[in-house]
Design a protein around this motif. Structure first.
Motif, short mmCIF file in Angstrom:
data_model
loop_
_atom_site.label_atom_id
_atom_site.label_comp_id
_atom_site.label_asym_id
_atom_site.label_seq_id
_atom_site.Cartn_x
_atom_site.Cartn_y
_atom_site.Cartn_z
N HIS A 124 0.80 -1.23 0.00
CA HIS A 124 0.00 0.00 0.00
C HIS A 124 0.83 1.28 0.00
O HIS A 124 0.34 2.34 0.37
N ARG A 125 2.07 1.19 -0.46
CA ARG A 125 2.89 2.39 -0.54
C ARG A 125 2.77 3.04 -1.93
O ARG A 125 2.42 2.38 -2.91
N ARG A 126 3.07 4.34 -1.98
CA ARG A 126 2.98 5.07 -3.25
C ARG A 126 4.24 4.91 -4.09
O ARG A 126 4.27 5.34 -5.25
N VAL A 127 5.28 4.36 -3.53
CA VAL A 127 6.52 4.13 -4.28
C VAL A 127 6.78 2.62 -4.32
O VAL A 127 6.31 1.87 -3.45
N PRO A 128 7.51 2.13 -5.33
CA PRO A 128 7.79 0.70 -5.42
C PRO A 128 8.48 0.19 -4.15
O PRO A 128 9.42 0.82 -3.65
N THR A 129 7.99 -0.91 -3.61
CA THR A 129 8.50 -1.43 -2.35
C THR A 129 8.56 -2.95 -2.40
O THR A 129 7.63 -3.60 -2.88
N ALA A 130 9.65 -3.51 -1.90
CA ALA A 130 9.84 -4.96 -1.86
C ALA A 130 9.80 -5.45 -0.42
O ALA A 130 10.21 -4.73 0.50
N HIS A 131 9.28 -6.65 -0.24
CA HIS A 131 9.28 -7.29 1.08
C HIS A 131 10.27 -8.45 1.03
O HIS A 131 10.18 -9.32 0.16
N ILE A 132 11.21 -8.46 1.96
CA ILE A 132 12.23 -9.52 2.04
C ILE A 132 12.14 -10.15 3.42
O ILE A 132 12.42 -9.49 4.42
N SER A 133 11.74 -11.41 3.46
CA SER A 133 11.61 -12.12 4.74
C SER A 133 12.81 -13.04 4.93
O SER A 133 13.09 -13.89 4.08
N LEU A 134 13.50 -12.88 6.04
CA LEU A 134 14.67 -13.72 6.29
C LEU A 134 14.28 -15.19 6.40
O LEU A 134 14.99 -16.06 5.90
N ASP A 135 13.14 -15.50 7.01
CA ASP A 135 12.72 -16.89 7.12
C ASP A 135 12.50 -17.51 5.74
O ASP A 135 12.86 -18.67 5.50
N ASP A 136 11.91 -16.74 4.82
CA ASP A 136 11.71 -17.24 3.47
C ASP A 136 13.05 -17.54 2.79
O ASP A 136 13.21 -18.57 2.13
N VAL A 137 14.00 -16.64 2.96
CA VAL A 137 15.31 -16.83 2.33
C VAL A 137 16.04 -18.02 2.95
O VAL A 137 16.68 -18.81 2.24
N ARG A 138 15.94 -18.18 4.27
CA ARG A 138 16.57 -19.34 4.91
C ARG A 138 16.01 -20.64 4.33
O ARG A 138 16.75 -21.61 4.14
N GLU A 139 14.72 -20.65 4.06
CA GLU A 139 14.08 -21.87 3.59
C GLU A 139 14.29 -22.12 2.10
O GLU A 139 13.77 -23.09 1.55
N TRP A 140 15.06 -21.26 1.43
CA TRP A 140 15.50 -21.60 0.09
C TRP A 140 16.37 -22.85 0.11
O TRP A 140 16.45 -23.57 -0.89
N VAL A 141 17.03 -23.10 1.23
CA VAL A 141 17.81 -24.33 1.39
C VAL A 141 16.83 -25.46 1.63
O VAL A 141 16.15 -25.49 2.65
N ARG A 142 16.73 -26.38 0.70
CA ARG A 142 15.76 -27.47 0.80
C ARG A 142 16.41 -28.74 1.35
O ARG A 142 15.90 -29.35 2.27
N SER A 143 17.52 -29.14 0.76
CA SER A 143 18.22 -30.33 1.25
C SER A 143 19.33 -29.89 2.19
O SER A 143 20.15 -29.04 1.85
#
Length: 283
Positions: A124-143
């Motif tokens: 809901h921001r008026r400028v481009p904004t990204a959300h980066i979740s550390l938990d999501d990035v940690r779970e990029w490791v699958r094996s």
């Protein structure tokens, strides 16, 4: 460009510097001794291309393109660097975080609503904004994923550090291209390994930390709605929540969203960020 078999190759071309210094086609294709004796004679045709290779197009070779920064399609991408502290507006002006490019770190225990608030705020921001979740990035490791619920050890710490560095790298690149970022992580005030110093080092001094800390009963209720490795035991949730209380007295802004829904929390976050821009927290 394909070269005929047997023809000498030109030296490596340096982008933006034209042909390499000292390179002369004549130096590598010497003129026969008797070439000057017959003025007006038809010049010898170029050697035929090797079998299976197309002949080079007629006419002069195209000029080398000027050097350009890294691009995606036709959009130049400036290199990402440490994020500077946001400039405070004049005293007579009220800061408007909704229209400012920012780097925000949302801190809180499991079940505090960090991810929900961060996504809503970014949406809901008026400028481009990204959300980066550390938990999501940690779970990029699958094996070989090292789940901290199984115990904090060398592997889980190494994967956490790697994920945080990856988040910081992504945030710097987004911000260098005019896209704000909100990151979320359960940062403990009493543990240097997962402290603010690492985030400040990877993102930059302009990172604005905000603590989201509702009451324990609210956190327990929200945690009960989770599933998979995101759901913790009640004992673990209570332990983490107790440690997060150490942020009181730290100088960082704290939002108690026990009685606030996600949109209301996002509006309070904007108010807190406006004050942080005008007077950055001492961290």
């Amino acid at each position: 460009m394909q070269h005929a078999v047997g023809s000498p190759l030109p030296p490596p071309h340096q982008p933006g510097h034209g042909p390499a210094t000292g390179w002369s086609p004549a130096a590598h294709h010497p003129v026969p001794p008797n070439a000057g004796a017959h003025q007006g004679s038809v010049p010898a045709p170029p050697p035929p291309p090797a079998p299976g290779y197309p002949a080079p197009p007629p006419g002069p070779a195209p000029a080398s393109a000027p050097s350009a920064p890294d691009t995606t399609g036709h959009v130049p991408l400036p290199p990402g660097g440490p994020v500077a502290m946001p400039m405070a507006p004049p005293a007579a002006t009220v800061p408007d975080p909704a229209g400012t490019t920012l780097a925000v770190l949302l801190i809180g225990p499991a079940g505090a609503g960090k991810t929900s608030v961060a996504k809503y705020w970014a949406d809901h921001r008026r400028v481009p904004t990204a959300h980066i979740s550390l938990d999501d990035v940690r779970e990029w490791v699958r094996s070989g994923f090292a789940d901290p619920q199984s115990g904090w050890n060398d592997n889980s710490e190494a994967q956490y550090r790697l994920a945080r560095r990856t988040c910081g790298f992504a945030a710097r690149n987004f911000l260098a291209n005019g896209i704000s970022c909100i990151l979320d992580d359960a940062v403990f005030p009493d543990r240097p390994v997962v402290g603010l110093g690492g985030w400040k080092r990877h993102v930059g001094p302009g990172l604005l930390p905000v603590v989201l800390l509702p009451g324990l009963d609210v956190v327990l209720e929200r945690n009960a709605e989770r599933s998979g490795n995101r759901r913790l035991s009640d004992e673990e949730v209570a332990r983490i929540h107790g440690r997060m209380a150490g942020w009181y007295g730290s100088g960082l802004p704290i939002i108690d969203n026990s009685q606030l829904d996600v949109p209301d929390t996002a509006r309070v976050l904007d108010d807190v960020l406006a004050r942080s821009i005008a007077s950055p927290p001492p961290w």
